[in-house]
Design an enzyme around this catalytic site. Structure first.
Site, PDB file in Angstrom:
ATOM      1  N   SER A   1       0.855  -1.190   0.000  1.00  0.00           N
ATOM      2  CA  SER A   1       0.000   0.000   0.000  1.00  0.00           C
ATOM      3  C   SER A   1       0.890   1.238   0.000  1.00  0.00           C
ATOM      4  O   SER A   1       2.036   1.197   0.475  1.00  0.00           O
ATOM      5  CB  SER A   1      -0.868  -0.031   1.249  1.00  0.00           C
ATOM      6  N   SER A   2       0.319   2.351  -0.442  1.00  0.00           N
ATOM      7  CA  SER A   2       1.096   3.600  -0.478  1.00  0.00           C
ATOM      8  C   SER A   2       1.493   4.098   0.912  1.00  0.00           C
ATOM      9  O   SER A   2       2.364   4.956   1.041  1.00  0.00           O
ATOM     10  CB  SER A   2       0.308   4.694  -1.211  1.00  0.00           C
ATOM     11  N   CYS A   3       0.865   3.525   1.964  1.00  0.00           N
ATOM     12  CA  CYS A   3       1.211   3.978   3.321  1.00  0.00           C
ATOM     13  C   CYS A   3       2.565   3.459   3.783  1.00  0.00           C
ATOM     14  O   CYS A   3       3.009   3.802   4.879  1.00  0.00           O
ATOM     15  CB  CYS A   3       0.131   3.583   4.311  1.00  0.00           C
TER      16      CYS A   3
ATOM     17  N   TYR B   1       0.238  -1.139  10.208  1.00  0.00           N
ATOM     18  CA  TYR B   1      -0.077  -1.765   8.914  1.00  0.00           C
ATOM     19  C   TYR B   1       1.099  -1.578   7.952  1.00  0.00           C
ATOM     20  O   TYR B   1       1.500  -2.511   7.243  1.00  0.00           O
ATOM     21  CB  TYR B   1      -1.323  -1.049   8.403  1.00  0.00           C
TER      22      TYR B   1
ATOM     23  N   LYS C   1       3.402  -4.314   5.892  1.00  0.00           N
ATOM     24  CA  LYS C   1       3.531  -4.289   4.423  1.00  0.00           C
ATOM     25  C   LYS C   1       4.995  -4.169   4.001  1.00  0.00           C
ATOM     26  O   LYS C   1       5.423  -4.787   3.021  1.00  0.00           O
ATOM     27  CB  LYS C   1       2.703  -3.136   3.847  1.00  0.00           C
TER      28      LYS C   1
ATOM     29  N   HIS D   1     -12.647   2.948   4.125  1.00  0.00           N
ATOM     30  CA  HIS D   1     -11.882   4.083   3.597  1.00  0.00           C
ATOM     31  C   HIS D   1     -12.839   5.235   3.265  1.00  0.00           C
ATOM     32  O   HIS D   1     -14.059   5.054   3.208  1.00  0.00           O
ATOM     33  CB  HIS D   1     -11.108   3.659   2.341  1.00  0.00           C
TER      34      HIS D   1
HETATM   35  N1  LIG Z   1      -8.590  -0.921  -0.374  1.00  0.00           N
HETATM   36  C1  LIG Z   1      -7.598  -0.090  -0.631  1.00  0.00           C
HETATM   37  O1  LIG Z   1      -7.789   1.129  -0.774  1.00  0.00           O
HETATM   38  C2  LIG Z   1      -6.207  -0.613  -0.763  1.00  0.00           C
HETATM   39  C3  LIG Z   1      -5.890  -1.964  -0.636  1.00  0.00           C
HETATM   40  N2  LIG Z   1      -4.580  -2.381  -0.774  1.00  0.00           N
HETATM   41  C4  LIG Z   1      -4.190  -3.784  -0.599  1.00  0.00           C
HETATM   42  O2  LIG Z   1      -4.950  -4.654  -1.406  1.00  0.00           O
HETATM   43  C5  LIG Z   1      -5.132  -5.907  -0.740  1.00  0.00           C
HETATM   44  C6  LIG Z   1      -6.604  -6.244  -0.706  1.00  0.00           C
HETATM   45  O3  LIG Z   1      -7.322  -5.200  -0.054  1.00  0.00           O
HETATM   46  P1  LIG Z   1      -8.911  -5.067  -0.175  1.00  0.00           P
HETATM   47  O4  LIG Z   1      -9.393  -5.912  -1.272  1.00  0.00           O
HETATM   48  O5  LIG Z   1      -9.208  -3.622  -0.155  1.00  0.00           O
HETATM   49  O6  LIG Z   1      -9.382  -5.654   1.221  1.00  0.00           O
HETATM   50  P2  LIG Z   1     -10.788  -6.334   1.572  1.00  0.00           P
HETATM   51  O7  LIG Z   1     -10.955  -6.145   3.042  1.00  0.00           O
HETATM   52  O8  LIG Z   1     -11.847  -5.876   0.650  1.00  0.00           O
HETATM   53  O9  LIG Z   1     -10.524  -7.881   1.279  1.00  0.00           O
HETATM   54  C7  LIG Z   1      -9.583  -8.594   2.005  1.00  0.00           C
HETATM   55  C8  LIG Z   1      -9.826 -10.063   1.782  1.00  0.00           C
HETATM   56  O10 LIG Z   1      -8.906 -10.810   2.596  1.00  0.00           O
HETATM   57  C9  LIG Z   1      -9.635 -11.838   3.240  1.00  0.00           C
HETATM   58  N3  LIG Z   1      -9.019 -12.165   4.507  1.00  0.00           N
HETATM   59  C10 LIG Z   1      -8.741 -11.331   5.535  1.00  0.00           C
HETATM   60  N4  LIG Z   1      -8.211 -12.019   6.541  1.00  0.00           N
HETATM   61  C11 LIG Z   1      -8.151 -13.322   6.148  1.00  0.00           C
HETATM   62  C12 LIG Z   1      -7.719 -14.514   6.758  1.00  0.00           C
HETATM   63  N5  LIG Z   1      -7.211 -14.536   8.009  1.00  0.00           N
HETATM   64  N6  LIG Z   1      -7.816 -15.669   6.063  1.00  0.00           N
HETATM   65  C13 LIG Z   1      -8.338 -15.669   4.825  1.00  0.00           C
HETATM   66  N7  LIG Z   1      -8.763 -14.585   4.188  1.00  0.00           N
HETATM   67  C14 LIG Z   1      -8.678 -13.418   4.856  1.00  0.00           C
HETATM   68  C15 LIG Z   1     -11.007 -11.246   3.456  1.00  0.00           C
HETATM   69  O11 LIG Z   1     -11.949 -12.226   3.710  1.00  0.00           O
HETATM   70  P3  LIG Z   1     -13.113 -11.910   4.795  1.00  0.00           P
HETATM   71  O12 LIG Z   1     -13.777 -10.638   4.313  1.00  0.00           O
HETATM   72  O13 LIG Z   1     -13.954 -13.108   4.729  1.00  0.00           O
HETATM   73  O14 LIG Z   1     -12.408 -11.702   6.096  1.00  0.00           O
HETATM   74  C16 LIG Z   1     -11.232 -10.519   2.147  1.00  0.00           C
HETATM   75  O15 LIG Z   1     -11.693 -11.400   1.158  1.00  0.00           O
HETATM   76  C17 LIG Z   1      -4.514  -5.749   0.655  1.00  0.00           C
HETATM   77  O16 LIG Z   1      -3.228  -6.296   0.663  1.00  0.00           O
HETATM   78  C18 LIG Z   1      -4.429  -4.253   0.829  1.00  0.00           C
HETATM   79  O17 LIG Z   1      -3.355  -3.903   1.637  1.00  0.00           O
HETATM   80  C19 LIG Z   1      -3.579  -1.488  -1.049  1.00  0.00           C
HETATM   81  C20 LIG Z   1      -3.844  -0.157  -1.200  1.00  0.00           C
HETATM   82  C21 LIG Z   1      -5.157   0.388  -1.045  1.00  0.00           C
HETATM   83  C1  LIG Z   2      -5.273   3.023   1.611  1.00  0.00           C
HETATM   84  C2  LIG Z   2      -4.801   3.630   2.908  1.00  0.00           C
HETATM   85  O1  LIG Z   2      -5.901   3.963   3.738  1.00  0.00           O
HETATM   86  C3  LIG Z   2      -5.592   4.484   5.030  1.00  0.00           C
HETATM   87  O2  LIG Z   2      -5.079   5.764   4.934  1.00  0.00           O
HETATM   88  P1  LIG Z   2      -5.875   7.022   4.452  1.00  0.00           P
HETATM   89  O3  LIG Z   2      -5.541   7.332   3.053  1.00  0.00           O
HETATM   90  O4  LIG Z   2      -5.634   8.106   5.431  1.00  0.00           O
HETATM   91  O5  LIG Z   2      -7.361   6.465   4.501  1.00  0.00           O
HETATM   92  P2  LIG Z   2      -8.864   6.890   4.605  1.00  0.00           P
HETATM   93  O6  LIG Z   2      -9.481   6.587   3.313  1.00  0.00           O
HETATM   94  O7  LIG Z   2      -9.456   6.247   5.794  1.00  0.00           O
HETATM   95  O8  LIG Z   2      -8.881   8.499   4.902  1.00  0.00           O
HETATM   96  C4  LIG Z   2      -8.459   9.433   3.961  1.00  0.00           C
HETATM   97  C5  LIG Z   2      -8.772  10.824   4.433  1.00  0.00           C
HETATM   98  O9  LIG Z   2     -10.188  11.015   4.371  1.00  0.00           O
HETATM   99  C6  LIG Z   2     -10.666  11.591   5.581  1.00  0.00           C
HETATM  100  N1  LIG Z   2     -12.076  11.240   5.776  1.00  0.00           N
HETATM  101  C7  LIG Z   2     -13.112  12.121   5.740  1.00  0.00           C
HETATM  102  N2  LIG Z   2     -14.254  11.500   6.032  1.00  0.00           N
HETATM  103  C8  LIG Z   2     -13.945  10.197   6.219  1.00  0.00           C
HETATM  104  C9  LIG Z   2     -14.741   9.075   6.530  1.00  0.00           C
HETATM  105  O10 LIG Z   2     -15.944   9.142   6.712  1.00  0.00           O
HETATM  106  N3  LIG Z   2     -14.078   7.878   6.617  1.00  0.00           N
HETATM  107  C10 LIG Z   2     -12.731   7.767   6.419  1.00  0.00           C
HETATM  108  N4  LIG Z   2     -12.163   6.543   6.495  1.00  0.00           N
HETATM  109  N5  LIG Z   2     -11.957   8.843   6.149  1.00  0.00           N
HETATM  110  C11 LIG Z   2     -12.563  10.041   6.048  1.00  0.00           C
HETATM  111  C12 LIG Z   2      -9.710  11.045   6.615  1.00  0.00           C
HETATM  112  O11 LIG Z   2      -9.757  11.817   7.808  1.00  0.00           O
HETATM  113  C13 LIG Z   2      -8.374  11.141   5.873  1.00  0.00           C
HETATM  114  O12 LIG Z   2      -7.885  12.459   5.929  1.00  0.00           O
HETATM  115  C14 LIG Z   2      -4.506   3.736   5.752  1.00  0.00           C
HETATM  116  O13 LIG Z   2      -4.877   3.704   7.098  1.00  0.00           O
HETATM  117  C15 LIG Z   2      -4.151   2.509   5.084  1.00  0.00           C
HETATM  118  O14 LIG Z   2      -5.201   1.574   5.195  1.00  0.00           O
HETATM  119  C16 LIG Z   2      -3.892   2.718   3.633  1.00  0.00           C
HETATM  120  O15 LIG Z   2      -2.952   2.201   3.091  1.00  0.00           O
END
Ligand SMILES: NC(=O)C1=CN([C@@H]2O[C@H](COP(=O)(O)OP(=O)(O)OC[C@H]3O[C@@H](n4cnc5c(N)ncnc54)[C@H](OP(=O)(O)O)[C@@H]3O)[C@@H](O)[C@H]2O)C=CC1
Ligand SMILES: C[C@H]1O[C@H](OP(=O)(O)OP(=O)(O)OC[C@H]2O[C@@H](n3cnc4c(=O)[nH]c(N)nc43)[C@H](O)[C@@H]2O)[C@@H](O)[C@@H](O)C1=O
Length: 328
Positions: free
Chosen positions: A123-125, A152, A156, A195
């Site tokens: 992830s970008s974090c 987190y 990563k 998010h």
């Molecule tokens: N969403 C985003 O904005 C971003 C995501 N990523 C990366 O992309 C990848 C996927 O993220 P995303 O699709 O958003 O996440 P989701 O939460 O949507 O999906 C995660 C998946 O992982 C499964 N999972 C979690 N824990 C377990 C476990 N112990 N055993 C088996 N399966 C498990 C979940 O299943 P279940 O729901 O049943 O627990 C779910 O299917 C991650 O590595 C994340 O870091 C990177 C940057 C941004």
């Molecule tokens: C993908 C990335 O996602 C996470 O980082 P983040 O970019 O900070 O994620 P975010 O989407 O939760 O927030 C973005 C911004 O938005 C604002 N904000 C406003 N209103 C809401 C709101 O209602 N919900 C949330 N969540 N944020 C809000 C919030 O305060 C912040 O300024 C990492 O922890 C990590 O998981 C990671 O890698």
């Protein structure tokens, strides 16, 4: 032999192995489900998929026996403990512990059981809070992390390093992609733990449905975020599986950033909410800016296609059909 130098070695064999067994871990999540759709679209026929309840990836013994039995040829690791700023801040032990367990189990068993290539997603974090913008891959480990997601991020970073270590010691083809903030169908729309983009889509939708006058948005509205549609990310993952076998991780972004205030206005417009925004400054802003430098992936030949406006409209349509209508 896998490249250990950091130069990009093009392999190109993934796309020609449409019947090879591919394990997509986390196939019901935002990213995993998009990767499954993309692989099916591209004609891949032999995906091996397990839900969380069928295979808990934090269990080393279960992961071991899964790999010993199934022997996948390729692995895309999209299973993780994922959440927005509030979830990351509230559950630090889960974000570091679960992610270290999942990735360590999957990466080690995949290597041990002869997987040909593995893609790890970070992830970008992972980058320092005050990294140069746009952030190049070389900014990794050059400064302190953003406190709201450091647990987190540490997990990563360990995943990237584990892929690199296995490449160095075992000449094993493990690569890492670093996506920016993602959105799209199958996102998590939880009111607190999601998010920003799905959280706001749901809040605006519910405010519109309830004829509310205002919607609360967290923080100051000034942080900048880059958003990439998950179908673009899935396309980039398939591209990397086919075309990249380098040592260094690869940024995957859209190059398009907006302030949270601009994002809130865009989501408000797409949803059709007519009231006003109220800013809750007791909530954290997180990192001020994290725009990826995408030049490495662009130089390999991949660029995103879906604009934020189109992606938002598609996601809201999906939300209406699959989340709102399911509840009725
Ligand atoms: N969403 C985003 O904005 C971003 C995501 N990523 C990366 O992309 C990848 C996927 O993220 P995303 O699709 O958003 O996440 P989701 O939460 O949507 O999906 C995660 C998946 O992982 C499964 N999972 C979690 N824990 C377990 C476990 N112990 N055993 C088996 N399966 C498990 C979940 O299943 P279940 O729901 O049943 O627990 C779910 O299917 C991650 O590595 C994340 O870091 C990177 C940057 C941004
Ligand atoms: C993908 C990335 O996602 C996470 O980082 P983040 O970019 O900070 O994620 P975010 O989407 O939760 O927030 C973005 C911004 O938005 C604002 N904000 C406003 N209103 C809401 C709101 O209602 N919900 C949330 N969540 N944020 C809000 C919030 O305060 C912040 O300024 C990492 O922890 C990590 O998981 C990671 O890698």
């Amino acid at each position: 032999m896998a490249d250990t130098t950091g130069s990009e070695m093009k392999s190109g064999s993934f796309m020609s192995e449409k019947s090879a067994k591919i394990f997509v871990a986390g196939h019901r999540g935002l990213v995993g489900s998009a990767i499954v759709r993309k692989l099916h679209d591209q004609g891949f026929t032999n995906l091996v998929l397990r839900t969380h309840s069928e295979l808990d990836l934090t269990s080393q013994s279960d992961v071991e026996s899964f790999f010993a039995t199934e022997k996948p040829v390729y692995v895309i690791l999209a299973a993780a403990k994922v959440g927005g700023i509030h979830a990351n801040n509230t559950y630090p032990a889960d974000f570091i512990g679960v992610n270290l367990q999942i990735q360590t189990n999957v990466i080690h068993s995949a290597y041990k059981h002869g997987v040909k290539k593995l893609l790890f997603l970070g992830s970008s974090c992972i980058y320092p809070k005050f990294a140069p913008q746009p952030i190049p891959e070389s900014a990794l480990l050059t400064g302190p992390l953003e406190p709201t997601n450091e647990w987190y991020a540490i997990a990563k970073i360990a995943g990237i390093k584990m892929c690199q270590a296995y490449r160095l010691q075992h000449q094993w083809d493990a690569i890492s992609g670093m996506p920016t903030n993602l959105y799209g169908q199958n996102d998590n729309f939880h009111p607190e733990n999601s998010h920003v983009l799905p959280a706001l889509m749901r809040r605006f939708h519910e405010a519109k449905a309830n004829n509310a006058d205002e919607v609360v948005v967290w923080g100051s509205g000034s942080p900048l975020r880059e958003f990439l549609h998950v179908d673009d990310l899935a396309d980039a993952c398939v591209f990397l599986m086919d075309q990249y076998s380098g040592f260094e991780h690869v940024n995957v972004g859209s190059g398009v950033e907006v302030t949270i205030k601009e994002l809130a206005e865009l989501v408000k417009e797409v949803v059709g909410f007519k009231g006003k925004l109220v800013w809750d400054c007791t909530k954290p802003d997180g990192t001020p800016r994290k725009l990826m430098d995408n030049s490495k992936l662009a130089s390999l030949g991949w660029t995103p296609k879906i604009s934020l406006k189109d992606g938002l409209s598609q996601t809201y349509e999906w939300y209406l059909e699959n989340v709102v209508q399911q509840k009725q």
